[in-house]
Motif scaffolding. Structure first.
Motif, PDB file in Angstrom:
ATOM      1  N   SER A 206      11.717  50.242  37.533  1.00 31.10           N
ATOM      2  CA  SER A 206      11.867  50.720  36.155  1.00 31.10           C
ATOM      3  C   SER A 206      10.585  51.396  35.672  1.00 31.10           C
ATOM      4  O   SER A 206       9.524  51.274  36.286  1.00 31.10           O
ATOM      5  CB  SER A 206      12.213  49.554  35.223  1.00 31.10           C
ATOM      6  OG  SER A 206      11.051  48.782  34.968  1.00 31.10           O
TER       7      SER A 206
ATOM      8  N   GLU B  73      28.115  44.603  37.236  1.00 33.31           N
ATOM      9  CA  GLU B  73      26.723  45.004  37.017  1.00 33.31           C
ATOM     10  C   GLU B  73      26.503  45.327  35.537  1.00 33.31           C
ATOM     11  O   GLU B  73      27.163  46.198  34.995  1.00 33.31           O
ATOM     12  CB  GLU B  73      26.387  46.223  37.869  1.00 33.31           C
ATOM     13  CG  GLU B  73      24.996  46.740  37.634  1.00 33.31           C
ATOM     14  CD  GLU B  73      24.131  46.678  38.857  1.00 33.31           C
ATOM     15  OE1 GLU B  73      22.918  46.806  38.705  1.00 33.31           O
ATOM     16  OE2 GLU B  73      24.668  46.510  39.960  1.00 33.31           O
ATOM     17  N   PRO B  74      25.569  44.639  34.894  1.00 31.42           N
ATOM     18  CA  PRO B  74      25.345  44.902  33.472  1.00 31.42           C
ATOM     19  C   PRO B  74      24.436  46.104  33.251  1.00 31.42           C
ATOM     20  O   PRO B  74      23.681  46.502  34.139  1.00 31.42           O
ATOM     21  CB  PRO B  74      24.655  43.631  32.991  1.00 31.42           C
ATOM     22  CG  PRO B  74      23.862  43.198  34.177  1.00 31.42           C
ATOM     23  CD  PRO B  74      24.727  43.557  35.376  1.00 31.42           C
ATOM     24  N   ASP B  75      24.513  46.659  32.092  1.00 28.66           N
ATOM     25  CA  ASP B  75      23.572  47.684  31.659  1.00 28.66           C
ATOM     26  C   ASP B  75      22.376  46.932  31.074  1.00 28.66           C
ATOM     27  O   ASP B  75      22.545  46.106  30.155  1.00 28.66           O
ATOM     28  CB  ASP B  75      24.242  48.571  30.601  1.00 28.66           C
ATOM     29  CG  ASP B  75      23.278  49.545  29.993  1.00 28.66           C
ATOM     30  OD1 ASP B  75      22.745  49.233  28.896  1.00 28.66           O
ATOM     31  OD2 ASP B  75      23.048  50.604  30.597  1.00 28.66           O
ATOM     32  N   LEU B  76      21.172  47.189  31.586  1.00 28.99           N
ATOM     33  CA  LEU B  76      19.994  46.446  31.140  1.00 28.99           C
ATOM     34  C   LEU B  76      19.780  46.594  29.636  1.00 28.99           C
ATOM     35  O   LEU B  76      19.458  45.630  28.954  1.00 28.99           O
ATOM     36  CB  LEU B  76      18.744  46.885  31.907  1.00 28.99           C
ATOM     37  CG  LEU B  76      17.460  46.137  31.558  1.00 28.99           C
ATOM     38  CD1 LEU B  76      17.599  44.632  31.770  1.00 28.99           C
ATOM     39  CD2 LEU B  76      16.289  46.685  32.361  1.00 28.99           C
ATOM     40  N   GLY B  77      19.988  47.783  29.109  1.00 32.50           N
ATOM     41  CA  GLY B  77      19.836  47.988  27.675  1.00 32.50           C
ATOM     42  C   GLY B  77      20.774  47.114  26.865  1.00 32.50           C
ATOM     43  O   GLY B  77      20.379  46.531  25.839  1.00 32.50           O
ATOM     44  N   GLU B  78      22.018  47.006  27.319  1.00 33.31           N
ATOM     45  CA  GLU B  78      22.983  46.149  26.623  1.00 33.31           C
ATOM     46  C   GLU B  78      22.590  44.680  26.742  1.00 33.31           C
ATOM     47  O   GLU B  78      22.727  43.912  25.793  1.00 33.31           O
ATOM     48  CB  GLU B  78      24.394  46.375  27.178  1.00 33.31           C
ATOM     49  CG  GLU B  78      24.993  47.699  26.797  1.00 33.31           C
ATOM     50  CD  GLU B  78      25.114  47.884  25.291  1.00 33.31           C
ATOM     51  OE1 GLU B  78      25.608  46.973  24.600  1.00 33.31           O
ATOM     52  OE2 GLU B  78      24.699  48.964  24.803  1.00 33.31           O
TER      53      GLU B  78
END
Length: 162
Positions: free
Chosen positions: A104, A80-85
């Protein structure tokens, strides 16, 4: 434009999010903006092509692969990625659309289609516009029709120029 802004386009499955996004990407690109899109998929998906080297690396156990040339970059990473990254992967973008992410608090447009839904389902925090084929007064907040692309763009300009 002062700085890159992210705009969420959300709604129930098959409500017309991608159709709206394609039209917006084309229209803003034609105005000279560099536009990127991040799509959230609530289900799993396959993004690599069987038989390619990167597919073979992933099938062999690599948790991530990257393929690049002088013209494009492809990154496939499990987890799962970090959306900010993930958003940081598009530093050159003037405008970044995110499809999905209805919970969000980013500035968001919700798409509501009669055949699919009757009321907003997104987190109201950040929602600045509804695009719909219902009567626009129904929602008690700013709403425009599907064919009113210029009005949608005007509302987006207001957000990104803040």
């Amino acid at each position: 434009m002062k700085k890159k802004k992210a705009i969420v386009i959300c709604g129930i499955k098959n409500s017309g999010k991608t159709t709206l996004l394609v039209r917006l990407v084309q229209a803003f690109s034609e105005k000279g903006l560099r536009v990127a899109v991040i799509k959230h998929d609530g289900h799993d998906f396959t993004c690599d092509i069987p038989g390619t080297d990167s597919y073979r690396f992933q099938a062999a156990g690599a948790y991530g692969t990257a393929v690049f040339s002088g013209y494009r970059t492809f990154i496939h990473k499990l987890g799962e990625p970090d959306l900010g990254e993930l958003m940081k992967q598009f530093p050159e973008a003037d405008l970044l659309f995110i499809e999905g992410m209805k919970e969000s608090s980013y500035p968001k447009i919700e798409v509501i289609r009669k055949a699919i839904s009757e009321a907003p389902v997104s987190n109201p925090e950040g929602r600045f516009l509804i695009v719909t084929d219902w009567e626009q007064e129904r929602f008690g907040e700013p709403a425009v029709g599907f064919e009113e692309l210029e009005k949608v763009m005007e509302q987006i300009w207001k957000i990104i120029e803040q």
